[in-house]
Design a protein around this motif. Structure first.
Motif, PDB file in Angstrom:
ATOM      1  N   THR A   1      -8.024   5.200  -5.403  1.00  0.00           N
ATOM      2  CA  THR A   1      -8.072   3.740  -5.241  1.00  0.00           C
ATOM      3  C   THR A   1      -6.807   3.151  -5.862  1.00  0.00           C
ATOM      4  OG1 THR A   1      -9.373   3.634  -7.266  1.00  0.00           O
ATOM      5  CG2 THR A   1     -10.579   3.455  -5.183  1.00  0.00           C
ATOM      6  N   SER A   2      -6.644   3.402  -7.176  1.00  0.00           N
ATOM      7  CA  SER A   2      -5.443   2.965  -7.888  1.00  0.00           C
ATOM      8  C   SER A   2      -5.234   3.967  -9.031  1.00  0.00           C
ATOM      9  CB  SER A   2      -5.659   1.560  -8.451  1.00  0.00           C
ATOM     10  OG  SER A   2      -4.752   1.319  -9.502  1.00  0.00           O
ATOM     11  N   THR A   3      -3.992   4.325  -9.278  1.00  0.00           N
ATOM     12  CA  THR A   3      -3.735   5.233 -10.414  1.00  0.00           C
ATOM     13  C   THR A   3      -4.158   4.569 -11.731  1.00  0.00           C
ATOM     14  OG1 THR A   3      -1.451   4.440 -10.586  1.00  0.00           O
ATOM     15  CG2 THR A   3      -1.822   6.452  -9.277  1.00  0.00           C
ATOM     16  N   GLU A  10      -1.027   8.222  -2.267  1.00  0.00           N
ATOM     17  CA  GLU A  10      -1.570   7.023  -1.614  1.00  0.00           C
ATOM     18  C   GLU A  10      -2.498   6.290  -2.573  1.00  0.00           C
ATOM     19  OE1 GLU A  10      -3.965   5.937   2.456  1.00  0.00           O
ATOM     20  OE2 GLU A  10      -4.722   7.611   1.274  1.00  0.00           O
ATOM     21  N   GLN A  11      -2.367   4.963  -2.599  1.00  0.00           N
ATOM     22  CA  GLN A  11      -3.344   4.138  -3.319  1.00  0.00           C
ATOM     23  C   GLN A  11      -4.040   3.257  -2.279  1.00  0.00           C
ATOM     24  OE1 GLN A  11      -1.990   3.121  -7.636  1.00  0.00           O
ATOM     25  NE2 GLN A  11      -0.487   2.277  -6.246  1.00  0.00           N
ATOM     26  N   ARG A  12      -5.342   3.392  -2.221  1.00  0.00           N
ATOM     27  CA  ARG A  12      -6.076   2.597  -1.221  1.00  0.00           C
ATOM     28  C   ARG A  12      -6.251   1.155  -1.686  1.00  0.00           C
ATOM     29  NH1 ARG A  12      -8.629   7.358  -1.941  1.00  0.00           N
ATOM     30  NH2 ARG A  12     -10.466   6.442  -2.920  1.00  0.00           N
ATOM     31  N   GLY A  68      -4.017  -0.352  -4.340  1.00  0.00           N
ATOM     32  CA  GLY A  68      -2.957  -0.493  -5.341  1.00  0.00           C
ATOM     33  C   GLY A  68      -2.906  -1.922  -5.849  1.00  0.00           C
ATOM     34  N   ARG A  69      -2.752  -2.077  -7.161  1.00  0.00           N
ATOM     35  CA  ARG A  69      -2.817  -3.417  -7.777  1.00  0.00           C
ATOM     36  C   ARG A  69      -1.455  -3.857  -8.284  1.00  0.00           C
ATOM     37  NH1 ARG A  69      -7.174  -1.425 -10.978  1.00  0.00           N
ATOM     38  NH2 ARG A  69      -6.068  -1.916 -12.898  1.00  0.00           N
ATOM     39  N   GLY A  70      -1.136  -5.128  -8.064  1.00  0.00           N
ATOM     40  CA  GLY A  70       0.049  -5.728  -8.657  1.00  0.00           C
ATOM     41  C   GLY A  70      -0.365  -6.665  -9.774  1.00  0.00           C
ATOM     42  N   ARG A  71       0.607  -7.371 -10.338  1.00  0.00           N
ATOM     43  CA  ARG A  71       0.307  -8.358 -11.375  1.00  0.00           C
ATOM     44  C   ARG A  71      -0.319  -9.594 -10.739  1.00  0.00           C
ATOM     45  NH1 ARG A  71       4.484 -10.762 -13.608  1.00  0.00           N
ATOM     46  NH2 ARG A  71       3.362 -11.244 -15.523  1.00  0.00           N
ATOM     47  N   LEU A  72      -0.953 -10.411 -11.576  1.00  0.00           N
ATOM     48  CA  LEU A  72      -1.488 -11.706 -11.177  1.00  0.00           C
ATOM     49  C   LEU A  72      -2.441 -11.586  -9.998  1.00  0.00           C
ATOM     50  CD1 LEU A  72       1.959 -13.594 -11.444  1.00  0.00           C
ATOM     51  CD2 LEU A  72       0.217 -13.369 -13.226  1.00  0.00           C
ATOM     52  N   ARG A 116      16.753  -8.133  -5.137  1.00  0.00           N
ATOM     53  CA  ARG A 116      15.485  -7.764  -4.478  1.00  0.00           C
ATOM     54  C   ARG A 116      14.704  -6.794  -5.352  1.00  0.00           C
ATOM     55  NH1 ARG A 116      18.403  -7.274   1.076  1.00  0.00           N
ATOM     56  NH2 ARG A 116      17.537  -9.073   2.162  1.00  0.00           N
ATOM     57  N   LYS A 117      13.375  -6.907  -5.274  1.00  0.00           N
ATOM     58  CA  LYS A 117      12.522  -6.119  -6.171  1.00  0.00           C
ATOM     59  C   LYS A 117      12.428  -4.674  -5.702  1.00  0.00           C
ATOM     60  CE  LYS A 117       7.787  -6.326  -7.989  1.00  0.00           C
ATOM     61  NZ  LYS A 117       6.760  -7.280  -8.420  1.00  0.00           N
ATOM     62  N   ILE A 118      12.744  -3.745  -6.619  1.00  0.00           N
ATOM     63  CA  ILE A 118      12.629  -2.318  -6.294  1.00  0.00           C
ATOM     64  C   ILE A 118      11.474  -1.676  -7.050  1.00  0.00           C
ATOM     65  CG2 ILE A 118      14.283  -1.502  -8.067  1.00  0.00           C
ATOM     66  CD1 ILE A 118      15.274   0.422  -5.713  1.00  0.00           C
TER      67      ILE A 118
END
Ligand code: BTN
Length: 268
Positions: free
Chosen positions: A38-40, A62-64, A66-70, A131-133
């Motif tokens: 799901t997410s590491t 693969e992350q089904r 994957g979570r970012g901030r906010l 740009r965000k890497i």
């Protein structure tokens, strides 16, 4: 091959292969490789709660979810980027500086392996040419003043072509996009884990890594629109303090301390 990927993603990032190349004392010495999770962050959290040693790494192709901030999602096509989480056991003082450790480590790994100079956007995005890497996420569990565990999540775009994804086509980049050729992930991962250990040990020894972090911040000295929760602050990002808080000077002269959130450069 997944859409938006520039190579087949069939490199061997299994635990045995990674550990053959590792030069670290503890970061990555326990290495958990998964084709799909799901997410590491979820897997690392469960391992941390179960007592996994400091430096344990969870990496997934693969992350089904994957979570970012906010509360955002993290977009990464399976097999071509690096999506990983690292378990650490810092003190409370060190916890607030883990994003400095991780962003400096990413910048250094990119410099070593891809000879590209990256910048840091407050608080913890890594950018090349604006740009965000790479994005970073820290989860932690406190018991009073004690940190039980912290998990640092790193999503580094290696071989994706952001142009395939309309939502990030203009704002994201990858090593592939910057170098114009596919990049082997294993050397990037090995350099990243070594840099993580170096900067984390430096932090633990009380070295002033915040100075190097502040020098790398593209945000300082610029006009910004900063957001922290529902608060929006416009002004000039004047400095960062030792804990990484952003100091924004408004046009009325007042100085605002921002602990978290994000700061976008303002067109003036
Ligand atoms: C951000 O910039 O919003 C943070 C992105 C963090 C993404 C990484 S990928 C590995 C780890 N697992 C996740 O679900 N998120 C982090």
């Amino acid at each position: 091959m997944a859409a938006g990927l520039l190579n087949s993603g069939d490199e061997d990032l299994s635990s045995d292969n990674v550990k053959r190349h590792l030069s670290t004392r503890f970061v990555g010495q326990a290495f958990h490789y998964f084709p799909s999770v799901t997410s590491t962050m979820d897997v690392a959290r469960a391992l941390a709660v179960g007592g996994a040693p400091e430096g344990s790494v969870v990496l997934a192709e693969e992350q089904r979810q994957g979570r970012g901030r906010l509360g955002r999602a993290w977009l990464s096509p399976p097999g071509g980027n690096l999506t990983l989480s690292i378990i650490l056991r810092p003190t409370l003082r060190e916890l607030s500086r883990l994003t400095m450790v991780a962003s400096l480590a990413v910048v250094q790994a990119i410099r070593q392996v891809a000879t590209q100079e990256a910048a840091i956007k407050w608080p913890n995005d890594v950018l090349i040419s604006g740009r965000k890497i790479c994005g970073l996420l820290v989860d932690s569990q406190l018991q009073g003043e004690a940190v039980e565990w912290a998990v640092v999540g790193i999503g580094l775009n290696v071989n994706m072509e952001p142009a395939f994804f309309p939502e990030i086509a203009d704002s994201a980049t990858s090593l592939y996009r910057e170098l114009g050729r596919p990049v082997e992930r294993l050397p990037v991962l090995i350099a990243l884990l070594a840099s993580m250990e170096d900067y984390y040990v430096a932090l633990r020894l009380g070295k002033p890594i915040q100075r190097e972090w502040a020098r790398r911040l593209e945000t300082v000295g610029k006009s910004v629109v900063a957001r922290e929760g529902n608060r929006v602050v416009e002004g000039v990002a004047e400095a960062v303090d030792d804990e990484g808080h952003l100091l924004v000077r408004r046009s009325d002269g007042t100085l605002v301390h921002l602990v978290a959130g994000e700061a976008t450069l303002r067109r003036v």
